[in-house]
Scaffold this active site. Structure first.
Site, PDB file in Angstrom:
ATOM      1  CG  HIS A  71       3.301  -5.393  11.736  1.00  0.00           C
ATOM      2  ND1 HIS A  71       4.169  -5.692  10.710  1.00  0.00           N
ATOM      3  CD2 HIS A  71       2.180  -4.927  11.143  1.00  0.00           C
ATOM      4  CE1 HIS A  71       3.586  -5.424   9.551  1.00  0.00           C
ATOM      5  NE2 HIS A  71       2.374  -4.967   9.797  1.00  0.00           N
ATOM      6  CD  GLU A  72      -1.463  -4.412  13.771  1.00  0.00           C
ATOM      7  OE1 GLU A  72      -2.009  -3.331  13.449  1.00  0.00           O
ATOM      8  OE2 GLU A  72      -1.348  -5.367  12.994  1.00  0.00           O
ATOM      9  CG  HIS A 127       0.284  -0.720  10.618  1.00  0.00           C
ATOM     10  ND1 HIS A 127       0.563  -0.458   9.300  1.00  0.00           N
ATOM     11  CD2 HIS A 127       0.177  -2.074  10.712  1.00  0.00           C
ATOM     12  CE1 HIS A 127       0.623  -1.590   8.619  1.00  0.00           C
ATOM     13  NE2 HIS A 127       0.400  -2.585   9.454  1.00  0.00           N
ATOM     14  CD  GLU A 160       1.125  -4.539   6.332  1.00  0.00           C
ATOM     15  OE1 GLU A 160       1.523  -5.542   6.942  1.00  0.00           O
ATOM     16  OE2 GLU A 160       0.520  -3.614   6.887  1.00  0.00           O
ATOM     17  CG  ASP A 177       6.791  -6.615   7.843  1.00  0.00           C
ATOM     18  OD1 ASP A 177       6.140  -6.923   8.848  1.00  0.00           O
ATOM     19  OD2 ASP A 177       6.536  -7.054   6.714  1.00  0.00           O
TER      20      ASP A 177
END
Length: 486
Positions: free
Chosen positions: A134-135, A138, A199, A203
């Site tokens: 997930h990071e 980003h 987000e 995801d």
């Protein structure tokens, strides 16, 4: 007190956390068109500059875990995920912060921070990997730059001014907050909506990366579900859940998204379990009895991998308490079963040094280095063993190569400083100390120590020329660093 819009910006930009209040649709094609216009105002090179600056500040202000074995593990795991991620434009670096809070965050330059508390709350490698994936998303989707760009459109500030203000907020919190307050305005709701869009995208890409990397895509909703159940009625939930609540809809939607991929029923991952035991024993902030109790409870899982990890954790407890006679048979048994495992080799090396058998440690590591001649864990352990055996000149040679290949590792510079002192080379001791200061953005001290090294060097020598050249580099880096905050 910080206003709500400012707090929102700081949370979304500095933490870019995994636990933001987002609703994730199962339809992988229903994401809003956010675009990639961030590139027009902040280049990849600029992002890397800010990332390097943020990292130096963090080293000076956060309890970063400089553990070679754990760093090797999380970077191996992280780069396995990165190799299957989309839109990778920067190198990636993964590091641990000693903090029992559940948290992970990403920032410019491919930096991903994990709190050690994640090892206390995840149960499988896939769950830990889901946080990291997930990071990574980003960063690959450039959410930090895009968040700043959205904020810049609502205020007179440029994206560079916002990035500089955030850097200043890390370096000098009161001044940084004032700078952001002076340049930021806009709607709270629009900031929240933008965060939700980020987000949703993170995801989607995170689960895709997880599945493509061979991990269980259901690990992400499973981890979300456990967190929600654990803290649903808690009066003291983690700070992250206070600022970024985890609604049931996100768990449901991430589960629906995972159903696009095959469920992976994976066995226990050995290195993950060993890393988890190491964190519990050394970085969880609990005493030896509590650590042994935790390990004993884990033993109830009748699995060979779990049993080996518990044995390893028990050996570390004995090793840290200098109960070498108890640690030795455990580590001997573990090494016999898995002689190239760096977790075991690291502990065995420390055991031999503790027993006053440094030469045995050197021999053990020499055999392992034949198989992995450039491995960072083995090399730094070899340097420690050479120091313990008072082979300081050999240690210096080993560490000079190591610091050349791993200039951002404080361990190498710290031991090189000690080794140089032992051989009476004060100028090299000062140079190594200077690099430690530079890693923490303490530019003045770094320049001061290199100046001392230059004064000690023979006039006109290659060493003096090298020190003077490095002084020039540090002065330039200092000016660039200060300019980023303006």
């Amino acid at each position: 007190m910080m206003s709500l819009p400012i707090r929102s910006l700081l949370c979304s930009c500095l933490s870019v956390s995994i636990l933001l209040s987002a609703s994730v649709s199962a339809d992988t094609n229903d994401l809003p068109d956010i675009g990639t216009v961030a590139g027009a105002t902040l280049s990849i090179d600029q992002e890397e500059q800010y990332g390097d600056a943020y990292m130096r500040i963090l080293r000076s202000r956060q309890p970063i875990i400089n553990d070679p074995v754990l760093n090797e593990y999380i970077n191996t795991l992280g780069h396995r995920l990165v190799s299957h991620a989309n839109d990778v434009k920067t190198p990636f670096t993964f590091f641990l912060i000693r903090n029992r809070e559940i948290n992970a965050f990403a920032f410019f330059g491919g930096h991903v921070a994990l709190h050690s508390g994640l090892f206390l709350h995840t149960r499988t490698e896939s769950e830990l990997a889901s946080v990291m994936a997930h990071e990574i998303a980003h960063i690959t989707q450039r959410h930090l730059a895009r968040s700043m760009e959205a904020e810049a459109k609502r205020s007179p500030a440029t994206i560079a001014a916002l990035a500089g203000s955030l850097l200043l907020a890390i370096a000098a919190p009161e001044a940084g907050i004032a700078a952001i307050t002076a340049t930021t305005a806009g709607s709270v709701q629009s900031q929240i909506n933008y965060t939700r869009a980020n987000e949703k995208e993170a995801d989607r890409f995170g689960i895709e990366t997880l599945a493509k990397s061979g991990f269980d895509p259901y690990a992400m909703p499973r981890f979300f579900g456990k967190l929600s159940a654990e803290y649903q009625y808690s009066s003291h939930p983690p700070a992250m859940l206070l600022t970024h609540p985890l609604p049931d809809s996100r768990i449901t939607d991430s589960r629906a998204r995972a159903q696009h991929y095959k469920h992976a029923n994976l066995p226990y991952a050995k290195d993950y379990q060993l890393a988890r035991a190491r964190v519990v024993v050394r970085y969880a902030g609990i005493d030896d009895k509590a650590a042994l109790d935790w390990l004993q409870r884990q033993r109830k899982k009748n699995d060979p991998v779990i049993q080996a990890a518990c044995d390893y954790g028990t050996a570390l407890v004995y090793l840290d308490n200098k109960q070498y006679d108890k640690a030795a048979p455990i580590l001997e048994r573990l090494l016999k079963a898995d002689p190239q495992n760096n977790f075991y080799l690291d502990a065995a090396s420390d055991l031999y040094i503790g027993q006053g058998k440094a030469k045995q440690s050197i021999q053990l590591l020499a055999q392992a280095l034949k198989q992995s001649p450039h491995n960072s864990v083995l090399t730094i352990n070899d340097a420690n063993a050479l120091m313990a055996d008072k082979q300081y000149q050999r240690a210096v040679q080993t560490l000079q190569r190591y610091t050349h290949n791993h200039p951002d590792d404080p361990n190498g510079w710290s031991i090189l400083s000690q080794a140089s002192n032992h051989v009476g080379n004060q100028q090299e001791e000062y140079a190594a100390r200077a690099e430690l200061f530079a890693l923490k953005a303490n530019w003045d001290q770094a320049i001061q120590y290199y100046t001392r090294a230059s004064q000690l060097a023979k006039l006109g020598s290659l060493e003096q020329a090298r020190y003077d050249a490095r002084i020039d580099q540090l002065i330039t880096q200092r000016e660039q660093f200060l300019a980023l905050q303006k």
